[in-house]
Design a protein around this motif. Structure first.
Motif, short mmCIF file in Angstrom:
data_model
loop_
_atom_site.label_atom_id
_atom_site.label_comp_id
_atom_site.label_asym_id
_atom_site.label_seq_id
_atom_site.Cartn_x
_atom_site.Cartn_y
_atom_site.Cartn_z
N CYS A 99 0.73 -1.22 0.05
CA CYS A 99 -0.12 -0.08 0.09
C CYS A 99 0.70 1.27 0.07
CB CYS A 99 -0.90 0.02 1.18
SG CYS A 99 -0.09 0.06 2.87
N ILE A 100 2.22 1.29 0.39
CA ILE A 100 2.95 2.29 0.26
C ILE A 100 2.99 3.14 -1.03
CG2 ILE A 100 5.14 1.23 -0.70
CD1 ILE A 100 6.57 2.64 1.71
N SER A 101 2.53 2.52 -2.01
CA SER A 101 2.63 3.46 -3.42
C SER A 101 1.60 4.19 -3.57
CB SER A 101 2.15 2.19 -4.53
OG SER A 101 1.00 1.45 -4.34
N SER A 102 0.65 4.07 -2.51
CA SER A 102 -0.69 5.28 -2.58
C SER A 102 -0.25 6.29 -1.90
CB SER A 102 -1.82 4.43 -1.65
OG SER A 102 -1.56 4.42 -0.38
N LEU A 103 0.84 6.40 -1.33
CA LEU A 103 1.46 7.79 -0.46
C LEU A 103 2.49 8.46 -1.34
CD1 LEU A 103 2.66 5.81 2.80
CD2 LEU A 103 0.28 7.01 2.36
N ALA A 104 2.47 9.49 -1.14
CA ALA A 104 3.22 10.63 -1.78
C ALA A 104 4.71 10.79 -1.16
CB ALA A 104 2.81 11.79 -1.88
N ILE A 105 5.18 9.93 -0.50
CA ILE A 105 6.39 9.86 0.61
C ILE A 105 7.61 10.12 -0.43
CG2 ILE A 105 6.84 7.54 0.36
CD1 ILE A 105 7.26 7.53 3.30
N GLU A 106 8.78 10.96 0.18
CA GLU A 106 9.66 11.46 -0.39
C GLU A 106 10.86 10.69 0.16
OE1 GLU A 106 9.51 15.77 -0.23
OE2 GLU A 106 7.92 15.85 -1.28
N HIS A 107 11.10 10.62 1.41
CA HIS A 107 12.30 10.04 2.20
C HIS A 107 11.55 8.74 2.98
CE1 HIS A 107 14.60 13.50 1.52
NE2 HIS A 107 13.61 14.07 1.50
N LEU A 108 11.99 7.71 2.75
CA LEU A 108 11.87 6.42 3.34
C LEU A 108 13.13 5.69 3.47
CD1 LEU A 108 9.64 4.34 4.03
CD2 LEU A 108 10.04 3.43 1.77
N HIS A 109 13.36 5.63 5.16
CA HIS A 109 14.59 4.97 5.35
C HIS A 109 14.16 3.88 6.34
CE1 HIS A 109 16.92 8.55 4.22
NE2 HIS A 109 15.58 9.08 4.52
N LEU A 110 14.60 2.62 5.75
CA LEU A 110 13.86 1.30 6.65
C LEU A 110 15.33 0.28 6.79
CD1 LEU A 110 10.85 0.63 4.54
CD2 LEU A 110 10.95 1.89 6.86
N SER A 111 16.49 1.11 6.74
CA SER A 111 17.69 0.19 6.95
C SER A 111 18.01 -0.38 8.29
CB SER A 111 18.94 1.05 6.41
OG SER A 111 19.14 2.11 7.52
#
Length: 151
Positions: A99-111
């Motif tokens: 569902c992350i594709s539905s967001l307009a997120i610019e910075h995603l840090h999951l390391s």
């Protein structure tokens, strides 16, 4: 009732807070303008409370470098204004939700978590400026179309 009507940003990073996050549901309190929370660089250890994912006006959440754990709840997709999410250096597991594709997120840090499974095609988000998935347990092929720099 305690109100902070104009509080927009809450920074509690770089302290020695430990244990669990209070289970106070701030969505029921009067913080109508709160959009940014930074709890990074503490010693918090708990599953993130579900209410966090139900506050639609969040734009930036930084919970990095703690001991948070658990899977991404589906409520994560409710954060339509979210532009910055840093959950790096924790103990999150499971897969990145499609569902992350539905967001307009610019910075995603999951390391530096324990995320697993293949990379979802959902990462084809045109708004992404920074994507950090390093040091997880992701498997499979790097999806065609994921921006990769060639030398």
């Amino acid at each position: 009732m305690f109100t902070l009507d104009k509080l927009r940003q809450l920074y509690l990073d770089g302290n020695n807070f430990d244990g669990e996050m209070p289970l106070i549901d701030i969505s029921t309190l009067s913080f109508p303008a709160l959009s940014d929370i930074d709890l990074s660089d503490n010693h918090l250890s708990v599953e993130l409370p579900k209410w966090i994912w139900n506050v639609p006006n969040f734009e930036a959440l930084d919970f990095s470098n703690n001991n948070f754990y658990g899977h991404f709840p589906l409520e994560f997709c409710n954060l339509s204004l979210l532009r910055f999410l840093d959950l790096s250096q924790n103990n999150f597991s499971g897969s990145v939700p499609s569902c992350i594709s539905s967001l307009a997120i610019e910075h995603l840090h999951l390391s530096r978590n324990r995320l697993s499974g293949p990379l979802p095609h959902a990462l084809y988000i045109s708004s992404l400026v920074a994507l950090d998935l390093g040091q997880n347990n992701l498997t499979g092929k790097i999806p065609i179309g994921l921006p990769i720099f060639r030398l």
